[in-house]
Design an enzyme around this catalytic site. Structure first.
Site, PDB file in Angstrom:
ATOM      1  N   CYS A 114      -8.716 -21.157  -3.583  1.00 19.77           N
ATOM      2  CA  CYS A 114      -8.646 -19.736  -3.940  1.00 19.77           C
ATOM      3  C   CYS A 114      -7.302 -19.392  -4.584  1.00 19.77           C
ATOM      4  CB  CYS A 114      -8.924 -18.909  -2.689  1.00 19.77           C
ATOM      5  SG  CYS A 114      -9.594 -17.263  -3.021  1.00 19.77           S
ATOM      6  N   HIS A 120     -13.786 -21.230   0.260  1.00 22.43           N
ATOM      7  CA  HIS A 120     -12.896 -21.615   1.358  1.00 22.43           C
ATOM      8  C   HIS A 120     -13.537 -22.667   2.241  1.00 22.43           C
ATOM      9  CE1 HIS A 120      -9.771 -18.434   0.945  1.00 22.43           C
ATOM     10  NE2 HIS A 120     -10.740 -17.842   0.270  1.00 22.43           N
ATOM     11  N   GLU A 145     -12.114 -24.392   4.331  1.00 26.48           N
ATOM     12  CA  GLU A 145     -11.508 -24.355   5.668  1.00 26.48           C
ATOM     13  C   GLU A 145     -12.237 -23.376   6.592  1.00 26.48           C
ATOM     14  OE1 GLU A 145     -10.403 -22.689   3.168  1.00 26.48           O
ATOM     15  OE2 GLU A 145      -9.318 -20.875   3.774  1.00 26.48           O
TER      16      GLU A 145
END
Lengths: 230, 81
Positions: A86, A203, A205
């Site tokens: 991002c 994302h 994560e």
């Protein structure tokens, strides 16, 4: 194996990224303050999501000149694995490590939702653990994720198989209806020519524990480990 | 001396902000406005005796930082006092 996550003033996904890396890899992941000039000992460096320098001027434009970036560029030029998530993707572009530009979303809205991604290239250092043409789910959360590149740049990306992820429908078709932000050809993630630098808007994560809606992000971390173990 | 730098999208780049602002202008009743291009304004105050050198420096700064050469262009003007 050591992962590093750079923290710029305004980064806010660093904790989640450190946690995800440690959780999935079982290896150590350490924060790297943006003033650090030495990346010795790291095998993979991640630029996390957030709003470095408040997105002032342009997202990533000021972080690009943070002291750590010279070391990140050297690290990348020497073949080290670098991932930009991002805002991290925006910073890598501003630093010239990845081509193109990320503009304001087509509908002028900050978009936060789960998307389907088609894995266009499952042979890269970051995707070798995904099946060919896998369709994975990950969240996006951004205002400036509209990927743009000129026609020559797009041709080179395609020629060298540098498009890694595309927004797609659940079956993996990069249908424009499933393009959340207007990105050219639904492009959500790309790698550089050398294949060691990845930039992606979603994302991963936030997709490492099924309780959060998807754990498809694990494959990316496993792929990196596979690459490092070679 | 002061320099004004205006940064805007290159002509072939879609400018959604400009288009949205134009739409709002139409909603206000000003149908004669055909197009709007949005951009950014910066004013740099430079300590220098050499206006040419100073402008050169502002040009470099504009290229390196103020504008993203992939999608933006810039114009420099010496500011009115």
């Amino acid at each position: 194996m050591k992962f590093g996550v750079v923290i710029f003033p305004g980064s806010n996904c660093d904790r989640d990224t450190l946690n995800a890396l440690e959780l999935v890899s079982g290896e150590s992941a350490a924060p790297i303050w943006h003033k650090e000039k030495d990346l010795k000992g790291f095998d993979c460096v991640v630029l996390p999501g957030g709003f470095s320098y408040g997105d002032y001027l342009r997202a990533g434009a000021i972080a690009r000149f943070s002291p750590v970036m010279e070391a990140v560029i050297d690290f990348a030029n020497n073949g080290g694995l670098v991932i930009g998530i991002c805002n991290g993707f925006q910073i890598l572009m501003e630093a010239g490590l990845l081509p193109g530009a990320l503009m304001v979303n087509r509908d002028l809205l900050f978009i936060s939702k789960m998307v389907n991604l088609h894995v266009d290239n499952s042979e890269s250092a970051f995707t070798n653990q995904y099946h060919e043409s896998a369709v994975i789910k990950m969240p996006i959360a951004h205002y400036q994720g509209n990927f743009h590149i000129d026609s020559e740049g797009l041709r080179k990306l395609k020629e060298n198989k540098r498009i890694i992820f595309r927004y797609s429908d659940p079956a993996g078709d990069p249908d424009p209806e499933f393009n959340p932000n207007g990105s050219l050809e639904n492009i959500a993630g790309i790698i550089n020519d050398q294949g060691n630098v990845l930039g992606m808007m979603p994302h991963f994560e936030r997709a490492c524990e099924s309780i959060l809606g998807s754990d498809d992000g694990r494959g990316l971390i496993k792929s990196v480990m596979e690459s490092l173990n070679k | 001396m002061k320099f004004d730098v205006i940064v805007s999208y290159k002509p072939d780049i879609l400018d959604p902000e400009g288009k949205t602002i134009c739409h709002s202008i139409h909603t206000l009743g000003y149908e004669e406005v055909k197009e709007v291009h949005s951009g950014k304004f910066f004013q740099l105050e430079v300590d220098s005796d050499d206006p040419q050198k100073a402008e050169e420096m502002v040009r470099e700064i504009s290229k390196k930082l103020l504008a993203n050469p992939n999608i933006e262009r810039f114009k420099i003007k010496k500011a009115e006092k």
